[in-house]
Design an enzyme around this catalytic site. Structure first.
Site, PDB file in Angstrom:
ATOM      1  NE  ARG A  67      -2.390  -1.569   3.225  1.00 59.50           N
ATOM      2  CZ  ARG A  67      -2.795  -1.728   4.369  1.00 59.50           C
ATOM      3  NH1 ARG A  67      -3.766  -0.934   4.988  1.00 59.50           N
ATOM      4  NH2 ARG A  67      -2.187  -2.256   5.189  1.00 59.50           N
ATOM      5  CG  ASP A  69       2.745   6.287   2.830  1.00 55.97           C
ATOM      6  OD1 ASP A  69       1.465   5.927   3.028  1.00 55.97           O
ATOM      7  OD2 ASP A  69       3.479   6.433   3.641  1.00 55.97           O
ATOM      8  NE  ARG A 221       8.161   9.298   2.247  1.00 52.00           N
ATOM      9  CZ  ARG A 221       7.015   9.759   2.553  1.00 52.00           C
ATOM     10  NH1 ARG A 221       5.967   8.918   2.601  1.00 52.00           N
ATOM     11  NH2 ARG A 221       7.041  10.929   3.222  1.00 52.00           N
TER      12      ARG A 221
END
Lengths: 268, 268
Positions: A67, A69, A221
């Site tokens: 999933r 972002d 990230r």
């Protein structure tokens, strides 16, 4: 007989036999509120499911491998769903949804899968790519796909800092704990983590490749944010081990912006 | 003393000595009505001149190496203009305008040039790149920079068809005659014309490189449109010579879409 009942607003579920479908999807995540469908938001999953429902004339429940972002891209996202087996034509379905989804989303392949196939739980590993443009001047053609860093990065240090990430670790320092599952395990197995360099006229184009069995939220990230701090000389490469051991979100660097990230490939 | 008089709406021309400035500019032409400034249109030249005027506090008259059409991109467009010599700081000017122009336009370099330098008339040759994605499925990341052709192209035939283009010819078959100069010469000298292939997961990414002393209007896009018809088998490679000799716009193929085109480099 069409299963779609426009008068009722929502199409009826298929009543006959079903076929499990597997599709590989690329998307430019710019302007989407991520993959996961959310009410009153433009999401990749919601848009994709909407196109499939229009083509199939029945509701579609999507499962995805990762999933992503808001603002994050995908080249090889994988989804699975059930379609009515009666008249199922994968080539025609792919062509039909691609017409509706262009240009930001493209279904790269679509085929019948084994009945138990699940895009999420059947996946063995996920591979992400994060792009950093290290150049004095920004590049208009990379504005939505690369994090522009205008100071020179020490690639050698950034490469050294990758080593401690390999193998099985608790990635609590690099993950946002899910609110609904505060006790969920953040142990993940990293199979590959390395920087590659592509040519760029005005600097260097750095590609961070990372593969793991699975990723927790914001893991790539956070890792990239920390590695770039190493590249800037703010954090030493040797500190990665202690940051990892700290098990504390505050120990790591800032979260890198979403637009440099791309879900590249999923292995089954 | 500032030369900018906001009360009057238009800044005053610099009264002191001038410096001739040369800048290399990249831009994503999506959403721009081309380079040439036009009233009530968002143009690259108008936007760039506006930023320079804001930073310099005096009017700026831009000259460019190649006036790109609406939707056409540039990686190495070159412009020249005059700036007030008093306090001229090229690094600061570049940084300042880049902040205003991001993300779609980037000034890649900016420096003082010889007094007689003219981005248009000093240029010896221009090099363009045209990108064609030859794949069954579109690529969301190339949606604004490549012409997607979903049928297989015969690259060998497209390469053969390049040869007749080399050298000095009247390109009337591939050019739109300017309305204001119906008798203008359409003779141009093509120095290089070739197809390169880049890897692509779902097909082939074809790059057409063409260099000439100068180009007439729509010349590259008309040539690419014709070469793609050769690749599709609609036109034979050997016909290029007769198309060129016909001197008639109707003899060539359709004009390729603007978004695959990029002004790559200008030689002085």
């Amino acid at each position: 007989m069409t299963l779609f009942e426009p008068e009722l607003g929502t199409p009826a579920a298929p009543s006959g036999p079903l076929v499990r479908v597997r599709a590989k999807v690329a998307y430019d995540g710019t302007g989407y509120a991520g993959f996961a469908p959310q009410p009153r938001q433009k999401t990749v999953g919601g848009t994709l499911a909407g196109a499939l429902e229009k083509a199939l004339h029945h509701p579609v429940e999507l499962t995805c491998a990762g999933r992503t972002d808001a603002g994050v891209h995908a080249w090889g996202q994988v989804v699975s769903f059930d379609a009515a087996a009666d008249g199922f034509d994968p080539k025609r379905l792919q062509r039909s949804v691609n017409k509706m989804l262009a240009p930001s989303i493209a279904v790269r392949s679509l085929e019948a899968a084994a009945p138990g196939f699940d895009a999420r739980f059947s996946a063995v590993s996920r591979r992400y790519r994060y792009t950093v443009l290290d150049a004095a001047v920004a590049d208009p053609f990379l504005a939505s796909t690369a994090w522009w860093v205008d100071k020179p990065l020490d690639l050698r240090a950034m490469r050294l800092a990758c080593d401690p990430l390999l193998g099985e670790h608790d990635f609590a320092s690099f993950c946002r704990v899910p609110k609904d599952k505060p006790d969920a395990s953040l142990v993940r197995r990293v199979l590959d983590a390395r920087w590659e360099v592509d040519e760029h006229d005005d600097g260097q184009l750095l590609r961070f490749w990372i593969e793991a069995n699975a990723f927790c939220h914001q893991m790539v990230r956070s890792i990239v944010g920390t590695l770039v701090e190493v590249g800037l000389g703010k954090t030493r490469a040797g500190e990665l081990t202690s940051i990892l051991r700290a098990g504390d979100r505050a120990a790591a660097g800032k979260v890198a912006p979403p637009h440099g990230l791309c879900l590249w490939e999923v292995t089954y």
